[in-house]
Enzyme design. Structure first.
Site, mmCIF file in Angstrom:
data_model
loop_
_atom_site.group_PDB
_atom_site.id
_atom_site.type_symbol
_atom_site.label_atom_id
_atom_site.label_comp_id
_atom_site.label_asym_id
_atom_site.label_seq_id
_atom_site.Cartn_x
_atom_site.Cartn_y
_atom_site.Cartn_z
ATOM 1 N N ASP A 441 0.828 -1.212 0.000
ATOM 2 C CA ASP A 441 0.000 0.000 0.000
ATOM 3 C C ASP A 441 0.863 1.264 0.000
ATOM 4 O O ASP A 441 2.066 1.227 0.297
ATOM 5 C CB ASP A 441 -0.910 -0.035 1.235
ATOM 6 C CG ASP A 441 -2.240 0.666 1.003
ATOM 7 O OD1 ASP A 441 -2.318 1.495 0.080
ATOM 8 O OD2 ASP A 441 -3.198 0.388 1.744
ATOM 9 N N ASP A 508 -10.754 2.385 -3.196
ATOM 10 C CA ASP A 508 -11.249 2.151 -1.834
ATOM 11 C C ASP A 508 -12.764 2.250 -1.789
ATOM 12 O O ASP A 508 -13.363 1.974 -0.753
ATOM 13 C CB ASP A 508 -10.642 3.174 -0.864
ATOM 14 C CG ASP A 508 -9.336 2.675 -0.267
ATOM 15 O OD1 ASP A 508 -8.978 1.509 -0.514
ATOM 16 O OD2 ASP A 508 -8.676 3.453 0.435
HETATM 17 C C1 GLA Z 1 -5.766 1.942 2.258
HETATM 18 C C2 GLA Z 1 -6.173 0.796 1.371
HETATM 19 C C3 GLA Z 1 -7.239 -0.031 2.052
HETATM 20 C C4 GLA Z 1 -6.704 -0.523 3.372
HETATM 21 C C5 GLA Z 1 -6.243 0.643 4.221
HETATM 22 C C6 GLA Z 1 -5.546 0.168 5.469
HETATM 23 O O1 GLA Z 1 -6.778 2.860 2.381
HETATM 24 O O2 GLA Z 1 -6.585 1.249 0.121
HETATM 25 O O3 GLA Z 1 -7.624 -1.094 1.241
HETATM 26 O O4 GLA Z 1 -5.662 -1.424 3.144
HETATM 27 O O5 GLA Z 1 -5.335 1.464 3.521
HETATM 28 O O6 GLA Z 1 -5.082 1.214 6.235
#
Ligand code: GLA
Length: 700
Positions: A441, A508
């Site tokens: 990420d 997201d």
């Molecule tokens: C980001 C990602 C999510 C999740 C969060 C965790 O927003 O896109 O899918 O993994 O971080 O903090």
């Protein structure tokens, strides 16, 4: 195929032709494939240039600008030579396409002995041409490069519809079109990432067809379109020259990232060509052609609030439904119970994981699931042991308060020591957990760019070179692991990353209704094979919309299916429904993940159809996105089928079937009202009704 007759060069793909006149550095033609002739002489002198350096008589936006060794900004590159290379040269430190050899190299030299090299590689099978540029400092002084674009394409005329893919966090890559007939239009990112806001993929359309351009790069990019005098539309794509100032020492070469371009008669064909190109020539490694596992991710199910018992309960429920991979998301390390701390402390939180990743992984595997983990390697929390020990690892300007985003700072990945540290600790996490899957990420944009000893104008690009070095080193160590990229959803969803990550978290926003547009927008330049798509809870956590489990599944079948919710909360009926969904998905996974996907985009119906390579089978998801009390007649035309094949068409929910020929399904207007479950439409506050159709070639 690349053919040369003196200074005239013809680059042919299956369906397109590009003609270049090397000595005058001109494009004579780019468009649909021409017959075999070589008589292009009369088309020279049209002013469509391969590159442009300002300071002389070209006043359009330029592709190259540097302070030359003789004190001015002028560079008069004149033709030096043409070579046809048998092997496509690698671009040192940068990702690029692969799988095709022959490459045209053009060399132009300035009086100062600065040399410009242009490369064109022809991907015949996908109708894509990859283009990049290099500047060699053959002068006696350092050169300061202010702009160095990867590709210049001068299109004839000034009436283009320019299409971009824009948005923000949780609404990435929505299609935006505008007519550009004069002036300068810029699509770019200054965030140090390709960004949620503006993807580097763009299209230029006129009545002859569609030109598509993309960049194999994950950092600041810039696509400039200038239309007007002298009757052409110049497209430039490459590294953004925002805060860019690169010193090129004597005897060294600066390489641009690779740009890719394609021409097609229409948008659908362009997408099909890019899908093939990305699947064949960008994505690589063990997972390239391998069916991707159905996963459950605990993020939206638990957020930071979990312990081993909770995780195992989700995993057990998931196993019962047929899920294959359990992914442990954020919160397993340091003392991370919120997003305010612990990034950088990649050691196991024993309380939350019940004895660490290794033991949790074993327990997950004992249930019959693979184990995956989340990491965010490029980040650092100020409240972390790493920061306390190495505050200088953080990206910030000494003496200045840095901007925090999601409460976190970034690591100075332009520094080799930091890169080596990240390689070591993240490799250790993967090795000790035995993870079969890693979600990488990246949850903020860059600010306060600074690294000791790094010239500020070089920072953004040096960061990217560092990032690519780290990613490629780690991935080389773990060739069997499935790596999924993520940047707060799809903030770095680009061809640079797809050279490393076989799949990418699309957004997201997991609301099926919003996902229809996000996935459709993404599908213009990228195949479903790389798009993570999850079924999440209803009402949806991002939007509050409610959608049926069926609709959520249908939409997720447009990408790589996963579930992202607490499966222990399912009722027995829902468990049964999900088990059936996954069974169906696995039976049709090859088709859904690797078939040819087309967008369905009618007034009231949006969705997709995925067709098997031999066209004997297809799955269509049709979503009715608005519901009126007196709904007008809703019709749909399918795509990608064989005209002459008779298909048996059945609804997955068993509520109807019919038979029709491909020709009719694609050209007739199939009326849909009676096929839609009106009750569902009214019951759901999201107003979305979704139906999946299965098409099978009729057996004689
Ligand atoms: C980001 C990602 C999510 C999740 C969060 C965790 O927003 O896109 O899918 O993994 O971080 O903090």
């Amino acid at each position: 195929m690349i053919k040369r007759r003196e200074q005239m060069i013809r680059l042919d793909t299956q369906n397109t032709t590009l003609v270049i006149k090397a000595d005058t550095a001109e494009y004579l033609y780019y468009g649909k494939r021409l017959g075999n002739g070589f008589e292009f002489g009369a088309y020279a002198g049209g002013g469509k240039k391969l590159f442009s350096a300002p300071g002389k008589d070209d006043y359009t936006e330029y592709s190259i600008l540097f302070e030359n060794a003789d004190g001015g900004f002028v560079a008069d590159f004149t033709f030096s030579k043409v070579r046809i290379l048998p092997e496509k040269p690698e671009i040192p430190g940068l990702p690029s396409s692969y799988g095709e050899g022959k490459t045209l190299e053009l060399k132009y030299v300035d009086t100062t002995r600065a040399a410009l090299y242009l490369y064109y590689t022809v991907f015949e099978d996908s109708d894509v041409i990859a283009v990049s540029a290099r500047l060699f400092n053959g002068t006696k002084k350092d050169l300061r490069i202010r702009r160095f674009m990867s590709l210049q394409m001068d299109l004839p005329g000034t009436e283009y519809n320019i299409v971009t893919f824009e948005g923000a966090w949780a609404r990435e890559r929505n299609k935006v079109s505008r007519e550009i007939s004069s002036g300068i239009f810029v699509n770019d990112s200054k965030r140090g990432m390709s960004s949620h806001a503006r993807n580097p993929f763009i299209m230029a359309e006129d009545e002859r067809g569609v030109y598509g351009f993309n960049l194999v790069y994950s950092g600041n990019h810039k696509e400039t379109i200038e239309a007007g005098d002298p009757g052409r539309t110049r497209v430039l794509t490459g590294i953004n020259d925002f805060m860019f100032d690169w010193t090129l020492p004597v005897g060294e070469t600066f390489c641009s990232p690779e740009a890719v371009m394609c021409f097609a008669p229409d948008e659908d064909t362009l997408s099909t060509r890019f899908h093939f190109f990305v699947s064949e020539h960008i994505v690589r490694g063990k997972w390239k052609k391998k069916e991707r596992p159905v996963l459950v991710n605990n993020w939206e199910g638990t957020y930071f609030d979990f312990n081993e018992e909770k995780l195992l309960a989700i995993a057990e429920a998931a196993k019962k439904t047929g899920v294959e991979l359990f992914v442990l998301d954020d919160g397993w390390f340091g003392k991370r119970d919120s997003d305010t701390c612990s990034l950088g402390d990649w050691y196991d939180n024993l309380e939350k994981t019940g004895g660490g990743l290794a033991s949790l992984g074993e327990k997950i595997r004992a249930l019959g699931l693979s184990f995956g983990i989340w990491v965010e390697p490029e980040m650092i929390s100020e409240d972390s042991d790493l920061y306390r020990a190495h505050p200088n690892f953080a990206m910030k300007i000494p003496g200045r308060t840095p901007t925090r985003m999601r409460n976190q700072l970034m690591l100075n990945m332009a520094d080799e020591r930091v890169q080596n540290y990240v390689v070591r600790v993240i490799s250790d996490v993967i090795a000790r957990s035995g993870a079969e899957y890693v979600k990488w990420d990246f949850n903020r944009s860059m600010t306060d760019c600074y690294g000791k000893g790094i010239f500020p104008g070089e920072y953004f690009h040096r960061y990217m070179l560092g990032y690519y070095r780290v990613v490629s080193k780690i991935m080389k160590k773990f060739p069997s692991v499935l790596f999924e990229g993520c940047a707060g959803g799809g903030g770095r969803f680009d061809l640079g990353n797809l050279c490393y990550f076989a799949q990418y978290w699309t957004s997201d926003d997991t609301d099926a209704r919003m996902r229809i547009d996000i996935q459709a927008g993404s599908s213009y330049g990228y195949p479903q094979t790389v798009m993570g798509a999850h079924v999440s809870a209803s009402p949806n956590h991002q939007t509050g919309n409610s959608n049926s489990l069926d609709a959520r599944f249908n939409v997720a079948c447009g990408g790589l299916l996963g579930y992202e919710l607490d499966m222990t909360k399912f009722t027995p009926q829902e468990m049964e429904e999900v088990a059936q969904q996954i069974e169906f998905y696995k039976e049709n996974r090859k088709l859904l993940q690797f078939g040819d996907q087309y967008r369905i985009d009618e007034k009231f119906v949006k969705g997709f159809i995925t067709v098997s390579k031999d066209k004997s089978m297809a799955i269509a998801v049709l979503n009715q996105t608005v519901a009126y009390p007196a709904m007008p007649l809703v019709t749909v035309r399918l795509k990608g089928l064989s005209e002459t094949t008779v298909y048996d068409v059945t609804r997955r929910d068993g509520k109807g079937s019919f038979t029709a020929e491909g020709d009719l399904l694609m050209n007739g207007d199939l009326p849909l009202p009676d096929l839609f479950d009106r009750e569902t439409v009214f019951r759901n506050s999201g107003g979305l009704s979704s139906c999946m159709y299965i098409l099978k070639k009729r057996k004689n």
